[in-house]
Design a protein around this motif. Structure first.
Motif, PDB file in Angstrom:
ATOM      1  N   ARG A   1       0.808  -1.221   0.000  1.00 49.89           N
ATOM      2  CA  ARG A   1       0.000   0.000   0.000  1.00 49.89           C
ATOM      3  C   ARG A   1       0.844   1.275   0.000  1.00 49.89           C
ATOM      4  NH1 ARG A   1      -4.918  -1.238   4.323  1.00 49.89           N
ATOM      5  NH2 ARG A   1      -5.804  -3.032   3.205  1.00 49.89           N
ATOM      6  N   ALA A   2       2.153   1.155  -0.035  1.00 40.60           N
ATOM      7  CA  ALA A   2       3.022   2.335  -0.047  1.00 40.60           C
ATOM      8  C   ALA A   2       3.076   2.918  -1.449  1.00 40.60           C
ATOM      9  CB  ALA A   2       4.426   1.968   0.422  1.00 40.60           C
TER      10      ALA A   2
ATOM     11  N   THR B   1       1.306   8.915  -2.098  1.00 37.63           N
ATOM     12  CA  THR B   1       0.686   9.569  -0.940  1.00 37.63           C
ATOM     13  C   THR B   1       1.486   9.289   0.327  1.00 37.63           C
ATOM     14  OG1 THR B   1      -1.477   9.278  -2.003  1.00 37.63           O
ATOM     15  CG2 THR B   1      -1.471   9.847   0.330  1.00 37.63           C
ATOM     16  N   THR B   2       2.029   8.085   0.434  1.00 43.32           N
ATOM     17  CA  THR B   2       2.890   7.768   1.580  1.00 43.32           C
ATOM     18  C   THR B   2       4.101   8.689   1.619  1.00 43.32           C
ATOM     19  OG1 THR B   2       2.221   5.454   1.326  1.00 43.32           O
ATOM     20  CG2 THR B   2       4.087   5.901   2.777  1.00 43.32           C
TER      21      THR B   2
ATOM     22  N   THR C   1      -7.179   9.061   5.205  1.00 40.97           N
ATOM     23  CA  THR C   1      -6.038   8.706   4.342  1.00 40.97           C
ATOM     24  C   THR C   1      -4.719   8.917   5.079  1.00 40.97           C
ATOM     25  OG1 THR C   1      -7.295   9.332   2.380  1.00 40.97           O
ATOM     26  CG2 THR C   1      -4.902   9.207   2.154  1.00 40.97           C
TER      27      THR C   1
ATOM     28  N   HIS D   1      -1.873   5.967   5.840  1.00 47.16           N
ATOM     29  CA  HIS D   1      -0.490   5.985   5.362  1.00 47.16           C
ATOM     30  C   HIS D   1       0.502   6.131   6.508  1.00 47.16           C
ATOM     31  CE1 HIS D   1      -1.119   5.847   1.014  1.00 47.16           C
ATOM     32  NE2 HIS D   1      -2.229   6.539   1.234  1.00 47.16           N
TER      33      HIS D   1
ATOM     34  N   VAL E   1       1.046   2.719   7.378  1.00 47.98           N
ATOM     35  CA  VAL E   1       1.980   2.100   6.435  1.00 47.98           C
ATOM     36  C   VAL E   1       3.423   2.429   6.822  1.00 47.98           C
ATOM     37  CG1 VAL E   1       2.777   2.126   4.036  1.00 47.98           C
ATOM     38  CG2 VAL E   1       0.336   2.026   4.535  1.00 47.98           C
TER      39      VAL E   1
END
Length: 362
Positions: free
Chosen positions: A12-13, A16-17, A52, A56, A59
């Motif tokens: 999921r990285a 946005t991360t 969101t 992140h 994450v």
């Protein structure tokens, strides 16, 4: 962070991360590695929703780039001018072990306190390859710029103002100025820390010095400190240097004013104490100076048990001594001198404002 995201360690990285990580890095205290969460502010700056940002940040924690330093609570801190203010969440930046392994770093210590102390053979080969790759890139750029078409040729005239080498005595070496053998008086790290502690006391007493940095101010105040003046005497001296106006650069003004006073004293036949006097005063003020064949050497190994107890007692009521030691001695020797508990409490106080336990006990 770019390497962690591009390596595909977390599904999921993504971009946005990286955006959330850059926002945290921009607000981070790099001396301590701490950063306030500021959930809503981060969401507004990154242009994403609060959910969101939470996702992140999770994450980043799962990648090993963030750890909790302190969990936030809903307890009201009762700050002036605010009806409600909860306890903020504090994160600490970390480097995952997988990154150190990939870069070939050797670590000393474990966990959050681990530090790079060297490189492995694979890391050395990787570093050499990176340097060679960068040098090839620079060579290509220079080769692209080499063009003699628009340059004038080198002058072939003999009348260059170049000094000829002396050939007397069949020795083709020109003479050079004699290097002075006198060594400047070395200021030990603990003495520098004491100077910064004095500057920390002087700065609130003199209005026009309050926007100057502690280290620059401490350096400018060295002549006054070496004269044996305490903080209030130094503040009185500074008040007379700038009456009715505020210097833009206080440290530079103090240095210039003290130099001017020394020149005026020399013009009237008065001279400053000799270097031997200053060296003797430094040795008297620093009992940890061990005199050897090459001059005094400094370090916490030269401190006696009574001196260590005295320094720790003083640091318990003045956290600035610990901060000054961190800036000059480094983290390892500071923790040996003041203990891990006191250093951690002072760092937490510096970042969050929570009063250290040692100071509260006073």
């Amino acid at each position: 962070m770019v390497w962690l995201v591009e390596s595909g360690l977390h599904g999921r990285a993504g971009s946005t991360t990286l955006a959330v990580a850059r926002d945290l890095a921009g607000r981070m205290d790099y001396r301590l590695g701490f950063v306030l969460y500021d959930l809503e502010g981060t969401a507004a700056r990154c242009g994403v929703s609060v959910a969101t940002v939470k996702r992140h940040v999770r994450v980043l924690r799962e990648l090993g780039a963030l750890v909790w330093r302190r969990h936030g609570t809903k307890r009201n801190l009762h700050l002036p001018g605010r009806r409600y203010a909860g306890t903020a969440t504090v994160y600490a930046a970390t480097i995952p072990a997988v990154y150190d392994a990939a870069m070939g770093h050797r670590l000393e210590g474990a966990g959050y306190g681990a530090r790079v102390c060297g490189v492995t053979d694979a890391g050395r080969e990787r570093a050499v390859g990176d340097v060679r790759a960068r040098s090839r890139t620079v060579d290509k750029l220079l080769a692209g710029k080499r063009s003699s078409g628009d340059r004038a040729p080198h002058s072939s005239g003999p009348d260059h103002d170049v000094r000829r080498a002396g050939m007397r005595g069949k020795v083709n070496y020109t003479s050079r100025g004699r290097v002075s053998s006198e060594r400047a008086v070395r200021r030990s790290p603990l003495r520098v820390a004491r100077d910064i502690a004095v500057a920390r006391q002087v700065r609130p007493l003199v209005a026009w010095t309050q926007h100057e940095g502690l280290r620059r101010l401490a350096y400018a105040l060295r002549p006054l400190i070496d004269r044996g003046l305490d903080a209030r005497d130094i503040a009185a001296e500074l008040t007379g240097l700038a009456v009715g106006w505020r210097p833009v650069r206080p440290a530079a003004w103090i240095t210039a004013a003290l130099a001017r006073d020394r020149e005026e004293a020399a013009a009237h036949g008065r001279t400053d104490p000799s270097e031997a006097f200053h060296r003797a005063m430094a040795d008297v003020g620093e009992p940890w100076a061990v005199v050897g064949a090459d001059g005094p050497s400094y370090g916490i190994e030269g401190l006696t048990r009574e001196e260590v107890v005295q320094l720790r007692s003083a640091a318990a009521s003045d956290p600035g001594l610990v901060l000054a030691a961190l800036e000059n001695l480094g983290g390892r020797d500071t923790r040996r001198l003041y203990t891990n508990r006191l250093v951690d409490e002072v760092l937490l106080y510096e970042f969050t404002g929570a009063c250290p336990v040692a100071v509260r006990r006073e």
